[in-house]
Scaffold this motif. Structure first.
Motif, PDB file in Angstrom:
ATOM      1  N   ARG A   1       0.695  -1.120  -0.166  1.00  0.00           N
ATOM      2  CA  ARG A   1      -0.113   0.107  -0.319  1.00  0.00           C
ATOM      3  C   ARG A   1       0.867   0.923   0.172  1.00  0.00           C
ATOM      4  O   ARG A   1       0.381   2.518   0.115  1.00  0.00           O
ATOM      5  CB  ARG A   1      -0.672  -0.373   1.603  1.00  0.00           C
TER       6      ARG A   1
ATOM      7  N   ARG B   1      -3.292   6.709   0.986  1.00  0.00           N
ATOM      8  CA  ARG B   1      -3.720   8.034   2.220  1.00  0.00           C
ATOM      9  C   ARG B   1      -2.650   8.364   2.857  1.00  0.00           C
ATOM     10  O   ARG B   1      -3.106   9.490   3.075  1.00  0.00           O
ATOM     11  CB  ARG B   1      -4.701   7.673   2.962  1.00  0.00           C
TER      12      ARG B   1
ATOM     13  N   TYR C   1      -0.864  11.846  -2.525  1.00  0.00           N
ATOM     14  CA  TYR C   1      -2.371  11.490  -2.994  1.00  0.00           C
ATOM     15  C   TYR C   1      -3.296  11.845  -2.730  1.00  0.00           C
ATOM     16  O   TYR C   1      -4.391  11.704  -3.814  1.00  0.00           O
ATOM     17  CB  TYR C   1      -1.641   9.144  -2.728  1.00  0.00           C
TER      18      TYR C   1
ATOM     19  N   ARG D   1      -6.617  12.692  -5.161  1.00  0.00           N
ATOM     20  CA  ARG D   1      -7.909  10.988  -4.300  1.00  0.00           C
ATOM     21  C   ARG D   1      -9.634  12.487  -4.455  1.00  0.00           C
ATOM     22  O   ARG D   1      -9.927  12.504  -4.972  1.00  0.00           O
ATOM     23  CB  ARG D   1      -7.625  10.490  -3.201  1.00  0.00           C
TER      24      ARG D   1
ATOM     25  N   PHE E   1     -12.385   6.092  -5.399  1.00  0.00           N
ATOM     26  CA  PHE E   1     -11.717   5.280  -5.402  1.00  0.00           C
ATOM     27  C   PHE E   1     -11.500   4.875  -6.799  1.00  0.00           C
ATOM     28  O   PHE E   1     -10.421   4.278  -7.583  1.00  0.00           O
ATOM     29  CB  PHE E   1     -11.203   4.413  -4.219  1.00  0.00           C
TER      30      PHE E   1
ATOM     31  N   SER F   1      -4.341  -0.448  -7.665  1.00  0.00           N
ATOM     32  CA  SER F   1      -5.545  -0.717  -8.658  1.00  0.00           C
ATOM     33  C   SER F   1      -6.357  -1.254  -7.247  1.00  0.00           C
ATOM     34  O   SER F   1      -5.710  -1.396  -6.197  1.00  0.00           O
ATOM     35  CB  SER F   1      -5.122  -1.867  -9.647  1.00  0.00           C
ATOM     36  N   ASP F   2      -6.879  -2.832  -7.255  1.00  0.00           N
ATOM     37  CA  ASP F   2      -7.503  -3.275  -6.312  1.00  0.00           C
ATOM     38  C   ASP F   2      -8.057  -4.850  -6.100  1.00  0.00           C
ATOM     39  O   ASP F   2      -8.660  -4.676  -7.391  1.00  0.00           O
ATOM     40  CB  ASP F   2      -8.720  -2.636  -5.695  1.00  0.00           C
TER      41      ASP F   2
ATOM     42  N   SER G   1      -6.123 -12.920   2.057  1.00  0.00           N
ATOM     43  CA  SER G   1      -5.899 -11.509   3.997  1.00  0.00           C
ATOM     44  C   SER G   1      -7.013 -12.464   4.813  1.00  0.00           C
ATOM     45  O   SER G   1      -6.811 -12.564   5.659  1.00  0.00           O
ATOM     46  CB  SER G   1      -6.516 -10.594   3.124  1.00  0.00           C
TER      47      SER G   1
ATOM     48  N   HIS H   1       2.057  -6.252   6.716  1.00  0.00           N
ATOM     49  CA  HIS H   1       0.404  -5.545   6.399  1.00  0.00           C
ATOM     50  C   HIS H   1       0.352  -3.624   5.975  1.00  0.00           C
ATOM     51  O   HIS H   1       1.586  -3.637   5.386  1.00  0.00           O
ATOM     52  CB  HIS H   1      -0.384  -5.962   7.300  1.00  0.00           C
TER      53      HIS H   1
HETATM   54  O1  CP3 Z   1      -0.197  -1.711  -2.176  1.00  0.00           O
HETATM   55  C1  CP3 Z   1      -0.315  -0.893  -3.202  1.00  0.00           C
HETATM   56  O2  CP3 Z   1      -0.362   0.596  -3.094  1.00  0.00           O
HETATM   57  C2  CP3 Z   1      -0.973  -1.259  -4.596  1.00  0.00           C
HETATM   58  C3  CP3 Z   1      -2.915  -1.077  -4.998  1.00  0.00           C
HETATM   59  C4  CP3 Z   1      -3.722  -1.770  -3.438  1.00  0.00           C
HETATM   60  C5  CP3 Z   1      -4.319  -1.425  -3.008  1.00  0.00           C
HETATM   61  N1  CP3 Z   1      -5.670  -2.477  -2.442  1.00  0.00           N
HETATM   62  C6  CP3 Z   1      -5.029  -0.261  -2.825  1.00  0.00           C
HETATM   63  C7  CP3 Z   1      -6.395   0.269  -2.750  1.00  0.00           C
HETATM   64  C8  CP3 Z   1      -3.400  -3.320  -2.897  1.00  0.00           C
HETATM   65  C9  CP3 Z   1      -2.403  -4.265  -3.422  1.00  0.00           C
HETATM   66  C10 CP3 Z   1      -4.441  -3.649  -2.698  1.00  0.00           C
HETATM   67  C11 CP3 Z   1      -5.285  -4.918  -2.115  1.00  0.00           C
HETATM   68  C12 CP3 Z   1      -6.515  -5.492  -1.091  1.00  0.00           C
HETATM   69  N2  CP3 Z   1      -7.897  -4.428  -1.408  1.00  0.00           N
HETATM   70  C13 CP3 Z   1      -6.863  -6.704  -0.271  1.00  0.00           C
HETATM   71  C14 CP3 Z   1      -5.454  -7.054   0.216  1.00  0.00           C
HETATM   72  C15 CP3 Z   1      -4.425  -7.012   0.279  1.00  0.00           C
HETATM   73  C16 CP3 Z   1      -4.759  -6.410   2.297  1.00  0.00           C
HETATM   74  O3  CP3 Z   1      -5.093  -5.499   2.649  1.00  0.00           O
HETATM   75  O4  CP3 Z   1      -5.315  -7.126   2.978  1.00  0.00           O
HETATM   76  C17 CP3 Z   1      -7.861  -6.085   0.070  1.00  0.00           C
HETATM   77  C18 CP3 Z   1      -8.202  -7.123   1.342  1.00  0.00           C
HETATM   78  C19 CP3 Z   1      -8.320  -4.665  -0.675  1.00  0.00           C
HETATM   79  C20 CP3 Z   1     -10.014  -4.566  -0.458  1.00  0.00           C
HETATM   80  C21 CP3 Z   1     -10.653  -3.129   0.026  1.00  0.00           C
HETATM   81  N3  CP3 Z   1      -9.820  -2.237  -0.724  1.00  0.00           N
HETATM   82  C22 CP3 Z   1      -9.929  -2.602   1.583  1.00  0.00           C
HETATM   83  C23 CP3 Z   1     -10.825  -4.000   2.660  1.00  0.00           C
HETATM   84  C24 CP3 Z   1     -10.375  -1.356   1.097  1.00  0.00           C
HETATM   85  C25 CP3 Z   1     -10.746  -0.699   2.195  1.00  0.00           C
HETATM   86  C26 CP3 Z   1     -10.090  -0.473   3.624  1.00  0.00           C
HETATM   87  C27 CP3 Z   1      -8.520   0.828   2.741  1.00  0.00           C
HETATM   88  O5  CP3 Z   1      -7.675   0.622   3.033  1.00  0.00           O
HETATM   89  O6  CP3 Z   1      -9.255   1.971   2.691  1.00  0.00           O
HETATM   90  C28 CP3 Z   1      -9.864  -1.152  -0.105  1.00  0.00           C
HETATM   91  C29 CP3 Z   1      -9.673  -0.167  -1.030  1.00  0.00           C
HETATM   92  C30 CP3 Z   1      -8.052   0.973  -1.381  1.00  0.00           C
HETATM   93  N4  CP3 Z   1      -7.817   0.002  -2.646  1.00  0.00           N
HETATM   94  C31 CP3 Z   1      -7.417   1.811  -0.826  1.00  0.00           C
HETATM   95  C32 CP3 Z   1      -6.250   1.504  -1.760  1.00  0.00           C
HETATM   96  C33 CP3 Z   1      -5.739   2.640  -1.984  1.00  0.00           C
HETATM   97  C34 CP3 Z   1      -8.031   3.334  -0.181  1.00  0.00           C
HETATM   98  C35 CP3 Z   1      -9.140   3.862  -0.502  1.00  0.00           C
HETATM   99  C36 CP3 Z   1      -9.139   4.970  -0.636  1.00  0.00           C
HETATM  100  O7  CP3 Z   1      -8.357   5.749  -1.754  1.00  0.00           O
HETATM  101  O8  CP3 Z   1      -9.919   5.980  -0.244  1.00  0.00           O
END
Ligand code: CP3
Length: 347
Positions: free
Chosen positions: A25, A29, A34, A38, A44, A74-75, A208, A324
């Motif tokens: 990540r 944020r 970023y 954003r 997102f 990406s996600d 995860s 993490h």
């Molecule tokens: O690592 C990176 O920089 C690459 C981008 C990336 C994101 N999500 C961007 C993101 C990667 C590799 C992920 C993986 C991801 N997404 C996982 C596996 C890893 C882990 O954390 O266990 C999971 C379970 C998700 C699903 C997901 N996406 C959740 C649960 C959330 C909400 C929680 C949060 O942190 O806000 C997201 C949103 C998300 N994915 C954000 C980002 C940068 C935040 C979005 C925002 O800016 O509002």
């Protein structure tokens, strides 16, 4: 033409000092640049699906910190969205996929062809990022592991435990839950092959939510799909580094190391360093595992933890990372101190 020297890729062959470093990540944020981008879009997903923006965000932490690898912005939930579920990210709550897939009847709603076309923005962003990255920086593509993606697909709008609906579907109707895992396995292989074709130099799988599965369920629902994905990728790309992050899987992580073709295990912060060194590192590269809260807090505790990780793991094949994702409240100065400590470490 010789291939460029990339320390992150070299680390899969031999110990590299200082070890390559990136953070899960790392584009997110905690970075003011970023938050600025954003705030210009309504959600997102729009960031992920606009290649120019996704590229800029992927490059932000590379420009600021010079990490050894970039991970495409990406996600993991864009794939089920491409398969036909509606994806919603709402601030402050877990993302939602609706309607939930919980029965055999729900499975027929999933698109089995042409879903890759919905992922074109990410593939375009990968190609553009590769062309703009410094040549010594590696580019990581990624996907969720089928079990973890299935937990979100089966959950829908329910507010209970993330894993509850996936477990119940599997226990009540293993045959059809396995069909869901097979659909995801096939789509994930397809998608990852396209990511490599677009320019990804390595791939990371995110598992995860496999942390509390009984061993036989873990074998069927986490290990087996991951073994199938890595086997297919390996046939096509014998040298491709494939990393796996499986949060909370503890001792069972050893099974990924011995029974799949992954190249590396990204350990969480609860995985003991001596165990990782003795049980995982002889056969796989180990990546990890500073507690994201230790990075947020900074100070002498963080420095001691970094030194301990380095002492245990840097003599072997190793990439420094967190256990993490980085937390949004993490001060930039602490990230700078972490990088300095790792790069200047002397045993
Ligand atoms: O690592 C990176 O920089 C690459 C981008 C990336 C994101 N999500 C961007 C993101 C990667 C590799 C992920 C993986 C991801 N997404 C996982 C596996 C890893 C882990 O954390 O266990 C999971 C379970 C998700 C699903 C997901 N996406 C959740 C649960 C959330 C909400 C929680 C949060 O942190 O806000 C997201 C949103 C998300 N994915 C954000 C980002 C940068 C935040 C979005 C925002 O800016 O509002």
């Amino acid at each position: 033409m010789t291939s460029p020297d990339r320390p992150f890729l070299r680390a899969f062959e031999n110990s590299v000092m200082p070890p390559p470093l990136w953070l899960m990540r790392q584009a997110g944020r905690y970075l003011p640049e970023y938050r600025k981008l954003r705030s210009k879009v309504s959600n997102f997903q729009e960031l992920c699906n606009t290649p120019d923006l996704a590229v800029d965000i992927t490059l932000q932490p590379i420009k600021r910190f010079g990490f050894d690898a970039a991970i495409i912005f990406s996600d993991i939930l864009l794939l089920p969205s491409a398969l036909g579920q509606e994806l919603r990210f709402e601030d402050g709550s877990t993302p939602r996929l609706a309607p939930a897939i919980r029965t055999n009847g729900d499975l027929i709603r999933l698109r089995e062809d042409n879903y890759i076309s919905f992922l074109t923005p990410t593939l375009d962003a990968l190609a553009m990022t590769r062309s703009r990255l410094p040549k010594e920086t590696s580019l990581i593509g990624f996907a969720g592991a089928p079990w973890t993606v299935a937990t979100y697909m089966t959950r829908g709008d329910s507010t209970g435990d993330t894993r509850a609906e996936a477990k119940l579907f599997y226990y009540r109707d293993p045959k059809n839950f396995t069909r869901l895992l097979d659909i995801l396995t096939r789509a994930t292989i397809d998608y990852l092959v396209k990511q490599v074709e677009a320019g990804a130099n390595a791939i990371q799988l995110f598992e995860s939510w496999a942390g509390d599965l009984p061993e036989n369920v873990f074998r069927d629902c986490s290990l087996k799909p991951i073994a199938n994905i890595t086997k297919s990728l390996r046939e096509k790309y014998p040298e491709l580094p494939i990393l796996l992050f499986s949060k909370g899987s503890g001792l069972l992580q050893k099974l990924y190391a011995t029974e799949t073709d992954i190249s590396a295990i990204s350990i969480d912060s609860a995985t003991p360093l001596s165990w990782a060194k003795e049980e995982l590192q002889p056969c796989k590269l180990v990546q990890g595992n500073l507690d994201p809260y230790a990075l947020l807090a900074g100070g002498p505790h963080m420095e001691r933890e970094i030194d301990s990780i380095m002492e245990h793991l840097s003599p072997g094949r190793f990439v420094f990372n967190l256990g993490h994702g980085i937390l949004p409240a993490t001060p930039i100065e602490n990230v700078e101190r972490l990088i300095k400590r790792v790069r200047e470490y002397r045993s």
